[in-house]
Write an enzyme that holds these catalytic residues in place. Structure first.
Site, PDB file in Angstrom:
ATOM      1  N   THR A 199       0.661  -1.297   0.138  1.00 55.19           N
ATOM      2  CA  THR A 199       0.013   0.008   0.016  1.00 55.19           C
ATOM      3  C   THR A 199       0.740   1.094   0.070  1.00 55.19           C
ATOM      4  OG1 THR A 199      -0.360  -0.227   2.319  1.00 55.19           O
ATOM      5  CG2 THR A 199      -2.099  -0.979   1.138  1.00 55.19           C
ATOM      6  N   HIS A 206       0.134 -16.313  -5.276  1.00 56.06           N
ATOM      7  CA  HIS A 206      -1.172 -16.350  -6.160  1.00 56.06           C
ATOM      8  C   HIS A 206      -0.573 -15.797  -7.622  1.00 56.06           C
ATOM      9  CE1 HIS A 206      -3.341 -15.686  -2.181  1.00 56.06           C
ATOM     10  NE2 HIS A 206      -3.539 -16.910  -2.603  1.00 56.06           N
ATOM     11  N   CYS A 212      -2.146 -14.690 -28.000  1.00 56.18           N
ATOM     12  CA  CYS A 212      -0.777 -15.596 -27.977  1.00 56.18           C
ATOM     13  C   CYS A 212       0.083 -14.981 -29.185  1.00 56.18           C
ATOM     14  CB  CYS A 212      -1.160 -16.781 -28.234  1.00 56.18           C
ATOM     15  SG  CYS A 212       0.330 -17.990 -28.218  1.00 56.18           S
ATOM     16  N   THR A 234      -0.810  -8.675   6.294  1.00 51.39           N
ATOM     17  CA  THR A 234      -1.910  -9.314   5.725  1.00 51.39           C
ATOM     18  C   THR A 234      -3.328  -9.655   6.879  1.00 51.39           C
ATOM     19  OG1 THR A 234      -2.438 -11.641   5.113  1.00 51.39           O
ATOM     20  CG2 THR A 234      -0.608 -11.649   6.215  1.00 51.39           C
ATOM     21  N   PHE A 276      -6.928  -4.789  -1.348  1.00 51.16           N
ATOM     22  CA  PHE A 276      -8.256  -5.229  -1.742  1.00 51.16           C
ATOM     23  C   PHE A 276      -8.982  -5.740  -0.638  1.00 51.16           C
ATOM     24  CE2 PHE A 276      -5.716  -4.945  -5.754  1.00 51.16           C
ATOM     25  CZ  PHE A 276      -6.723  -4.656  -6.696  1.00 51.16           C
ATOM     26  N   CYS A 278      -0.930 -19.750 -33.451  1.00 53.13           N
ATOM     27  CA  CYS A 278      -1.997 -19.923 -32.438  1.00 53.13           C
ATOM     28  C   CYS A 278      -3.015 -18.900 -32.439  1.00 53.13           C
ATOM     29  CB  CYS A 278      -1.371 -20.382 -31.070  1.00 53.13           C
ATOM     30  SG  CYS A 278      -2.499 -20.692 -29.833  1.00 53.13           S
TER      31      CYS A 278
END
Length: 246
Positions: free
Chosen positions: A27, A121, A149, A190, A34, A154
């Site tokens: 922060t 994450h 991509c 956290t 969030f 692709c």
């Protein structure tokens, strides 16, 4: 002895330290928290629906629009590591083995130069093609509204390299191995609301028998696990801690 003095002594006595970090660490770099009491996830709970594996599969074009808005992708390149990231990196300079396990996807621990990082994450820095597996850089993510991509044979819409809602966590066992090899665990910034990340302090204390400390602005439901608890501004606490440790 203050709590900061006590944490400084715990750090000085440890040779290997696992540091868990959350949104509160970033922060001060201007990145919103969030999940705090006033965090962005509280503004609109439908974000969890839009940031899901299911929604990406159903509507990848609208997914990317919302993804870039929520994570402020265009601004990401302007964010810089702050004093907390630097403090963690500087612990390596006093011969501490530091393992960073972060919930954050902003890449700031890497930018600060920390050596051992588990991005629990994932990371906003890259995306991958779900069809052929080709990696796409952050520059390419910025270049297109809906990144595709770069493999000319692709051309599929790529998927960001973060853990979306509905995805399995793939790095938990690796995180536990870091905890096992440490003699101190520190949790920074956290609220410990997200599972299975929030199981790591419990694993450290009960399964590995190592002491644990937490620095967070607010109380958490897991505070009883920690032998040292500091509640207050993280940046100010780290500056004070740095004067004690270095």
């Amino acid at each position: 002895m203050t709590d900061v003095n006590r944490l400084a002594e715990m750090i000085q006595s440890a040779s290997a330290i696992t540091i868990l970090t959350g949104a509160g660490v970033s922060t001060a770099s201007g990145i919103p928290d969030f999940r705090s009491a006033n965090g962005l996830w509280m503004e609109d709970r439908s974000r969890e629906y839009y940031m899901s594996n299911r929604y990406f599969s159903k509507n990848p074009i609208d997914f990317w629009k919302k993804y870039k808005e929520i994570f402020r992708i265009k601004l990401l390149q302007n964010y810089e590591p702050n004093a907390v990231h630097t403090f963690i990196k500087d612990l390596e300079k006093i011969k501490k083995n530091i393992f960073v396990i972060t919930q954050n996807v902003d890449g700031l621990h890497k930018a600060a130069g920390s050596r051992e990082i588990i991005e629990y994450h994932g990371s906003l820095d890259t995306a991958s093609c779900p069809v052929c597996g080709t990696k796409v850089s952050f520059d390419q993510i910025l270049k297109e509204d809906v990144p595709h991509c770069i493999n000319v044979s692709c051309g599929s819409i790529v998927r960001p390299d973060i853990v979306l809602f509905g995805d399995p966590i793939l790095k938990h066992n690796e995180a536990e191995r870091c905890v096992q090899s440490s003699d101190l665990l520190i949790t920074l910034g956290t609220s410990l609301q997200v599972s299975p990340f929030n199981l790591l302090p419990e694993y450290a204390v009960y399964d590995c028998g190592i002491p644990a400390a937490i620095v967070n602005r607010e109380l958490t439901v897991m505070d009883s696990l920690f032998s040292c608890k500091i509640h207050g501004d993280l940046s100010e606490t780290i500056l004070e801690l740095g004067r004690e440790v270095f």
